[in-house]
Scaffold this active site. Sequence first.
Site, PDB file in Angstrom:
ATOM      1  N   ARG A   1      29.101  10.926   9.849  1.00 43.59           N
ATOM      2  CA  ARG A   1      28.623  10.136  10.968  1.00 43.59           C
ATOM      3  C   ARG A   1      27.153  10.457  11.242  1.00 43.59           C
ATOM      4  O   ARG A   1      26.653  11.503  10.883  1.00 43.59           O
ATOM      5  CB  ARG A   1      29.441  10.426  12.224  1.00 43.59           C
ATOM      6  CG  ARG A   1      30.853   9.888  12.209  1.00 43.59           C
ATOM      7  CD  ARG A   1      31.558  10.189  13.519  1.00 43.59           C
ATOM      8  NE  ARG A   1      31.551  11.616  13.823  1.00 43.59           N
ATOM      9  CZ  ARG A   1      30.720  12.222  14.655  1.00 43.59           C
ATOM     10  NH1 ARG A   1      29.792  11.522  15.288  1.00 43.59           N
ATOM     11  NH2 ARG A   1      30.786  13.523  14.863  1.00 43.59           N
TER      12      ARG A   1
ATOM     13  N   LYS B   1      35.766   6.256  14.899  1.00 45.51           N
ATOM     14  CA  LYS B   1      35.138   6.906  16.044  1.00 45.51           C
ATOM     15  C   LYS B   1      34.542   5.894  17.023  1.00 45.51           C
ATOM     16  O   LYS B   1      34.364   6.196  18.203  1.00 45.51           O
ATOM     17  CB  LYS B   1      34.073   7.886  15.567  1.00 45.51           C
ATOM     18  CG  LYS B   1      34.637   9.111  14.847  1.00 45.51           C
ATOM     19  CD  LYS B   1      35.678   9.844  15.682  1.00 45.51           C
ATOM     20  CE  LYS B   1      36.162  11.111  14.997  1.00 45.51           C
ATOM     21  NZ  LYS B   1      37.278  11.762  15.724  1.00 45.51           N
TER      22      LYS B   1
ATOM     23  N   HIS C   1      40.421  14.636  21.864  1.00 44.32           N
ATOM     24  CA  HIS C   1      40.135  14.876  20.451  1.00 44.32           C
ATOM     25  C   HIS C   1      40.936  16.110  20.048  1.00 44.32           C
ATOM     26  O   HIS C   1      40.445  17.235  20.122  1.00 44.32           O
ATOM     27  CB  HIS C   1      38.637  15.093  20.247  1.00 44.32           C
ATOM     28  CG  HIS C   1      38.219  15.159  18.824  1.00 44.32           C
ATOM     29  ND1 HIS C   1      37.122  15.874  18.392  1.00 44.32           N
ATOM     30  CD2 HIS C   1      38.754  14.609  17.712  1.00 44.32           C
ATOM     31  CE1 HIS C   1      36.997  15.755  17.086  1.00 44.32           C
ATOM     32  NE2 HIS C   1      37.980  14.989  16.656  1.00 44.32           N
TER      33      HIS C   1
ATOM     34  N   SER D   1      35.481  21.470  13.954  1.00 42.16           N
ATOM     35  CA  SER D   1      35.651  21.611  12.510  1.00 42.16           C
ATOM     36  C   SER D   1      35.641  23.078  12.098  1.00 42.16           C
ATOM     37  O   SER D   1      34.797  23.860  12.546  1.00 42.16           O
ATOM     38  CB  SER D   1      34.515  20.866  11.787  1.00 42.16           C
ATOM     39  OG  SER D   1      34.635  21.006  10.395  1.00 42.16           O
TER      40      SER D   1
ATOM     41  N   LYS E   1      42.456  23.368  13.248  1.00 47.75           N
ATOM     42  CA  LYS E   1      43.228  22.392  14.024  1.00 47.75           C
ATOM     43  C   LYS E   1      44.265  21.668  13.160  1.00 47.75           C
ATOM     44  O   LYS E   1      45.449  21.585  13.524  1.00 47.75           O
ATOM     45  CB  LYS E   1      42.266  21.378  14.669  1.00 47.75           C
ATOM     46  CG  LYS E   1      42.924  20.273  15.474  1.00 47.75           C
ATOM     47  CD  LYS E   1      41.900  19.571  16.338  1.00 47.75           C
ATOM     48  CE  LYS E   1      40.843  18.859  15.529  1.00 47.75           C
ATOM     49  NZ  LYS E   1      41.298  17.542  15.021  1.00 47.75           N
ATOM     50  N   THR E   2      43.834  21.160  12.020  1.00 42.79           N
ATOM     51  CA  THR E   2      44.755  20.439  11.143  1.00 42.79           C
ATOM     52  C   THR E   2      45.788  21.375  10.535  1.00 42.79           C
ATOM     53  O   THR E   2      46.983  21.080  10.497  1.00 42.79           O
ATOM     54  CB  THR E   2      43.978  19.708  10.033  1.00 42.79           C
ATOM     55  OG1 THR E   2      43.067  18.775  10.623  1.00 42.79           O
ATOM     56  CG2 THR E   2      44.922  18.962   9.106  1.00 42.79           C
TER      57      THR E   2
ATOM     58  N   ASP F   1      44.374  13.971  15.260  1.00 41.17           N
ATOM     59  CA  ASP F   1      42.970  13.870  15.689  1.00 41.17           C
ATOM     60  C   ASP F   1      42.736  13.268  17.072  1.00 41.17           C
ATOM     61  O   ASP F   1      41.920  13.777  17.819  1.00 41.17           O
ATOM     62  CB  ASP F   1      42.188  13.063  14.656  1.00 41.17           C
ATOM     63  CG  ASP F   1      40.692  13.300  14.746  1.00 41.17           C
ATOM     64  OD1 ASP F   1      40.282  14.466  14.921  1.00 41.17           O
ATOM     65  OD2 ASP F   1      39.929  12.333  14.635  1.00 41.17           O
TER      66      ASP F   1
ATOM     67  N   ARG G   1      36.487  13.774   2.201  1.00 42.35           N
ATOM     68  CA  ARG G   1      37.543  13.346   3.126  1.00 42.35           C
ATOM     69  C   ARG G   1      38.629  12.548   2.413  1.00 42.35           C
ATOM     70  O   ARG G   1      38.406  11.964   1.352  1.00 42.35           O
ATOM     71  CB  ARG G   1      36.946  12.432   4.205  1.00 42.35           C
ATOM     72  CG  ARG G   1      36.000  13.124   5.160  1.00 42.35           C
ATOM     73  CD  ARG G   1      36.733  13.659   6.361  1.00 42.35           C
ATOM     74  NE  ARG G   1      35.845  14.287   7.329  1.00 42.35           N
ATOM     75  CZ  ARG G   1      36.251  14.694   8.523  1.00 42.35           C
ATOM     76  NH1 ARG G   1      37.510  14.540   8.882  1.00 42.35           N
ATOM     77  NH2 ARG G   1      35.406  15.272   9.346  1.00 42.35           N
TER      78      ARG G   1
END
Length: 522
Positions: free
Chosen positions: A41, A183, A203, A221, A225-226, A240, A305
Amino acid sequence: MTRIKNNLFPAALVEETIKKDQGKLSSSGALVVSTGKFTGRSPKDRFIVKDSITEDTVDWGSINIPIDAKHFDELFDKTMKHMDGLDAIYTRDALACANPNYKLKVRVHAEYPWQSIFAYNMFLRPSSKEMQNFTADWNVYAFPGVKANPDHHGTRQENYSIINFSKKVIIIGGTAYTGEIKKGIFSALNFILPVEHNVLPMHCSANVGTTGDTALFFGLSGTGKTTLSNDPDRRLIGDDEHGWSNSSVFNFEGGCYAKTIDLSETKEPQIWNAIKFGALLENVGFKEDGRTVDYEDVSITQNTRVSYPIYHIDNIMYNSRGDLPENIFFLTCDAFGVLPPISKLTREQAMYHFISGYTAKIAGTEEGIVEPQATFSACFGAPFLPLHPTKYADLLGNKIDKGTDSGDGKIDVWLVNTGWTGGPYGEGSRMELAFTRAMIKAALTGRLRSVEYRKMPIFDLAIPTSCPDVPNAILNPRDTWRNEEDFDKQAKNLAKRFKKNFAKYEDQAAREIVTAGPKIES
């Protein structure tokens, strides 16, 4: 005349992508594409049209950059003319928000077929009944071939993402990075849900245990989290973007958009197995055979990704919803080695750390970083917040006060350090994932409610004195350092960073939130 291709199935879009020589299949069956110049982004090129709806509500500044409606209209007209010259346009009808009370109908218009695959993967897929007489609430136009003239269109450079709340339209040009699509809608929901519905947009990841208990995982990041929300013993709501209403936690999306750098079947089996036909890999490299993906290859970008529909994972909540949360985890990768591996927060501390959104970057992760660097992102998602961060924190505090209808009604909030212990990066060691999992499991099962706690000086955090399957010696970070004076000095330095960051929110934050932060003796 332009040929509009509506709601093609992923297989047809894969075929179109390969025919156009815009991608190829990997050995796992996933489609591999390159997003070109932009592999992430571009926050400095995200704009919001300033008009009667947004003028007095949006928190204008370096994150929410205003643009005139006139410039939006000029770029929208340019997009329409560009579309007329294309041999094909790919449209996708989709939904955002799994709670039917807040469901948003979205139509994504795209220049490339693989952009439509991304929209299919990432948004909720309407039923055949919902597809009948589908009328979009919001339209997204993603056309990399449309470039702005900064001198004429009021942009910073030729790429842009512009949100127009009055027209309910998002235009994205000059960049093919697909994350701008998701986003953009997330940013719109971060305005719509709090203002119109008193729903907290988040988020975060979310999952549900075997007893129906919901947990939320916030983290920037690299914090895990994932990894930590993908638990074989719990069902995933989403990884997410979620909303927290008066009755449920619900996913905004219908898929996952995961980083793949250094991905392995051992470390991330669920993500690994989800990368099959229908998944979209971006900017990855290949091994010598030209078909097997090399997840260690960062020659294009470190931000490699994959997007895939959530049904590529077996252990999911198929309605993408859960009950009100019983546990909330704020994940941080503290490279300074100061924060405890787990600590329990008060309501006010939860609001303070939510607004702070702290983690740390380590040496080598980005060019020019030679020592740990504190990073703060308000509400763990600053680039997507149209409102002032305290608005979201106030919503969080109100929902913590209300509690949950299950169990004893209390919501526990935890600060979890997945970073360094025994010293800072370069001296200490990274917290073992097995210990972090054990601490989270103990919190989820209520086993940390029956242990004693002691307060950590400066940060005033409540640290458990014991935790099942975790050595007591690592629970208090000061005890893990060779030199306690060095720890105290590092703790004060980190506290100063917190206070400096929070200073910009103090004028709109309640006094009890400000005083819940670190305390440094003068």
